[in-house]
Design an enzyme around this catalytic site. Structure first.
Site, PDB file in Angstrom:
ATOM      1  N   CYS A  27     -11.716   1.952   9.401  1.00  0.00           N
ATOM      2  CA  CYS A  27     -12.620   1.002   8.761  1.00  0.00           C
ATOM      3  C   CYS A  27     -13.063  -0.073   9.763  1.00  0.00           C
ATOM      4  O   CYS A  27     -13.855   0.227  10.647  1.00  0.00           O
ATOM      5  CB  CYS A  27     -11.961   0.414   7.518  1.00  0.00           C
ATOM      6  N   ASP A  29      10.939 -14.476 -15.976  1.00  0.00           N
ATOM      7  CA  ASP A  29       9.711 -15.138 -15.511  1.00  0.00           C
ATOM      8  C   ASP A  29       8.823 -15.457 -16.718  1.00  0.00           C
ATOM      9  O   ASP A  29       8.661 -14.612 -17.607  1.00  0.00           O
ATOM     10  CB  ASP A  29       8.885 -14.204 -14.595  1.00  0.00           C
ATOM     11  N   HIS A  72     -10.310   5.132   4.524  1.00  0.00           N
ATOM     12  CA  HIS A  72      -8.873   4.873   4.695  1.00  0.00           C
ATOM     13  C   HIS A  72      -8.054   6.147   4.466  1.00  0.00           C
ATOM     14  O   HIS A  72      -7.545   6.376   3.371  1.00  0.00           O
ATOM     15  CB  HIS A  72      -8.426   3.783   3.724  1.00  0.00           C
ATOM     16  N   LYS A 122      28.599 -10.455 -11.945  1.00  0.00           N
ATOM     17  CA  LYS A 122      28.148 -11.467 -12.916  1.00  0.00           C
ATOM     18  C   LYS A 122      26.622 -11.619 -12.974  1.00  0.00           C
ATOM     19  O   LYS A 122      26.048 -11.673 -14.073  1.00  0.00           O
ATOM     20  CB  LYS A 122      28.827 -12.815 -12.608  1.00  0.00           C
ATOM     21  N   GLN A 178     -15.575   0.199  13.110  1.00  0.00           N
ATOM     22  CA  GLN A 178     -16.715  -0.687  13.370  1.00  0.00           C
ATOM     23  C   GLN A 178     -16.571  -1.349  14.747  1.00  0.00           C
ATOM     24  O   GLN A 178     -17.545  -1.470  15.502  1.00  0.00           O
ATOM     25  CB  GLN A 178     -16.822  -1.736  12.261  1.00  0.00           C
ATOM     26  N   GLU A 198      -5.163   6.832   5.417  1.00  0.00           N
ATOM     27  CA  GLU A 198      -3.736   6.563   5.193  1.00  0.00           C
ATOM     28  C   GLU A 198      -3.362   6.586   3.713  1.00  0.00           C
ATOM     29  O   GLU A 198      -2.217   6.831   3.352  1.00  0.00           O
ATOM     30  CB  GLU A 198      -3.346   5.210   5.824  1.00  0.00           C
ATOM     31  N   GLU A 243     -20.963  -9.290   9.264  1.00  0.00           N
ATOM     32  CA  GLU A 243     -19.805  -9.926   8.639  1.00  0.00           C
ATOM     33  C   GLU A 243     -19.410 -11.186   9.404  1.00  0.00           C
ATOM     34  O   GLU A 243     -19.060 -12.201   8.820  1.00  0.00           O
ATOM     35  CB  GLU A 243     -18.627  -8.947   8.616  1.00  0.00           C
ATOM     36  N   GLY A 286       9.621  -0.355  -7.338  1.00  0.00           N
ATOM     37  CA  GLY A 286       8.533   0.604  -7.146  1.00  0.00           C
ATOM     38  C   GLY A 286       9.064   1.900  -6.548  1.00  0.00           C
ATOM     39  O   GLY A 286       8.704   2.999  -6.978  1.00  0.00           O
TER      40      GLY A 286
END
Ligand code: GLN
Length: 547
Positions: free
Chosen positions: A380, A146, A519, A188, A384, A521, A404, A18
């Site tokens: 977030c 895979d 968010h 290898k 709260q 970030e 929640e 990535g």
């Protein structure tokens, strides 16, 4: 029409595909090209939204509300190109699309098979928006060999055949292990990995070789010979002090030149690397350091808070300060005094999270920061918890809690300061949810606008009163408590444009205490640090200079 670069990996996982893809994207930009990066993941989950951060790291949310792999975060941080829903796909999603079409009868009674139906679906995905950019970089998750990955490898093989010659290239990342006993780098496994790739019809044009030791020229030539790659296209990738050195390091090793050569783009436009040189300078020339505690639940796996860690680093760069992050498990002080665990930090950040575990600890962390006047950034769930803390300890609502947690803890009487949102407005349309909806993709997701109060701290931080940030949550602070909470020291300084959803709260009599429902970030970049993180780190620096 775009040129395509397919990025695959071999030998072992976690090689930094990535990062290599993101760095290559930024180098192509530095040469004046436009890019888009995509991730194709072989797992069967429809998207990473329901995967545990312990297992898969953070879920990266796009502006258009997709829950995606954290690699898309790397792509955005390195290129500044906002990722979209159509930049991330998994086997699960591909199969879901194919099966939906089958049920609708779109295949006109044909037998549905991996080739061509699944591979066609993958190829269609790859080519979405192909006319928009100069280069499309597609990273295939997992490792060659895979079982789940095979349809993707077959699809990119077919894709490159469907396109005119010279329109697609393949870049493969491998590892050269070091044998301490004989003092040698071994080639290898790389040879075997390329053999595996060639057995399914893919010949790499570029090999990126991760190594902890310098790769001697002799070994580079050997890899080129045995893997049928040009020696200049065998690119060493060594460990770096910071991931943000990757663009310059890859450039020095000739990666972008090798890619342009593979496409026969000549003469190659000269690169402008000023942006990355400035980033390098900010990492290496710092003045002072700060210690910031992230009080969370998923602290064993740093990738669970990947973007937060990166955004703090960017905040450090903006201030030329080294940011040391310490992960503090909130559960430790669920039932005891938080002070011994939090004393000495220059700032406290409580990140997002799901479920009740560790929340009492987070509430105590918010209380500690508020009372001791330590800079606090609540993201977030972290916002709260700060509101619940203020409701309990400032407004006298002793049983303040969140719906929640009530779901999990059974029925107990409490004041639902944070409640389950069931309908809201996104752009011009209303969205509705039920408590027992599917878990996947049903939160308030993606970019929403917030209106900031004139003269508030956040308006000063952003230098604006209208902002757009990304969301990923099911619960909201209930606006009906606003008046009561504002009377005792909180300020609801950011609201949804219709005034119904609190987006930002601040503690008024405090040097720096901000909670945000979104968010931030996710939008921070090394060359464009997010204002909240820039300012939060600056506030931490001010504390560090006092002690
Ligand atoms: N669990 C909380 C909610 O769903 C917070 C989510 C988060 O922190 N991303 O509202």
């Amino acid at each position: 029409m775009a040129r395509f670069i397919f990025i695959t990996g071999g030998v072992v996982s976690s090689l930094g595909k990535g990062l290599a893809s993101a760095a290559l994207g930024s180098l192509l930009q530095a040469r004046g090209f436009t890019v888009r990066l995509r991730k194709l993941d072989p797992y069967l989950n429809v998207d990473p939204g329901t995967m545990s951060p312990f297992e898969h790291g953070e879920v990266f949310v796009t502006d258009d509300g997709a829950e995606t792999d954290l690699d898309l975060g790397h792509y955005e941080r390195f290129t500044g190109v906002a990722a979209r829903k159509t930049d991330s796909v998994s086997s699960g999603r591909i199969y879901q699309n194919v099966l939906d079409k089958e049920r609708r009868g779109d295949y006109l009674g044909k037998t549905i098979q991996v080739i061509p139906h699944v591979t066609n679906e993958i190829k269609d995905f790859i080519s979405i928006g192909e006319d928009e950019v100069d280069f499309m970089l597609c990273e295939i998750g997992g490792t060659v060999g895979d079982i789940e990955g095979l349809p993707f490898f077959e699809a990119i093989r077919q894709f490159s055949q469907d396109k005119p010659r010279g329109q697609c290239i393949f870049m493969h990342l491998t590892l050269l292990p070091w044998l301490a006993a004989s003092g040698e780098l071994k080639t290898k496994p790389t040879q075997h990995s390329v053999k595996e790739l060639r057995s399914i019809g893919l010949q790499p044009d570029i090999l990126v070789c991760r190594s902890e030791h310098p790769i001697p020229e002799k070994e580079r030539e050997k890899i080129a010979l045995f893997c049928n790659v040009r020696p200049e296209a065998v690119i060493p990738a060594y460990d770096l002090k910071s991931i943000y050195e990757a663009p310059l390091a890859y450039h020095e090793q000739g990666l972008d030149q090798a890619v342009l050569d593979a496409f026969q783009i000549s003469p190659a436009p000269r690169p402008d690397l000023a942006r990355w040189q400035d980033v390098y300078d900010r990492i290496h020339n710092t003045d002072g350091e700060v210690n910031i505690a992230i009080v969370g639940k998923y602290t064993q796996l740093e990738d669970a808070y990947k973007s937060i860690k990166e955004a703090l680093t960017h905040g450090g760069m903006a201030n030329r300060i080294k940011v040391n992050v310490e992960w503090v498990d909130a559960e430790i002080f669920d039932h005891e005094d938080a002070a011994p665990h939090l004393e000495g930090y220059h700032a406290i950040l409580v990140p997002g999270g799901f479920g009740e575990r560790g929340t009492e600890g987070k509430i105590k962390a918010a209380q500690f920061a508020r009372e001791r006047k330590i800079p606090y950034l609540g993201i977030c769930l972290g916002m709260q918890m700060a509101v619940i803390e203020a409701a309990r300890n400032l407004a006298g609502l002793e049983t303040a809690g969140s719906e929640e947690f009530d779901h999990e803890a059974g029925k107990r009487r409490f004041e639902p300061v944070v409640y389950h949102l069931k309908e809201w407005v996104q752009g011009n349309h209303a969205v509705q949810r039920k408590v027992d909806d599917d878990k996947g993709g049903t939160m308030r997701l993606g970019a929403y606008t917030a209106a900031l109060a004139d003269g508030s701290k956040v308006a000063e931080v952003y230098g604006d009163t209208s902002i757009e940030e990304r969301h990923r949550h099911r619960y909201e602070v209930d606006v009906k408590y606003r008046k009561k909470l504002e009377e005792c020291g909180l300020s609801f300084s950011g609201m949804s444009p219709d005034g119904r959803l609190p987006e930002i709260v601040e503690v008024k009599d405090h040097p720096w205490f901000i909670g945000v429902q979104f968010h931030p970030e996710l939008k921070s970049k090394p060359f464009d640090p997010h204002p909240l993180f820039r300012d939060f780190v600056r506030a931490a620096r001010d504390v560090s200079r006092l002690v």
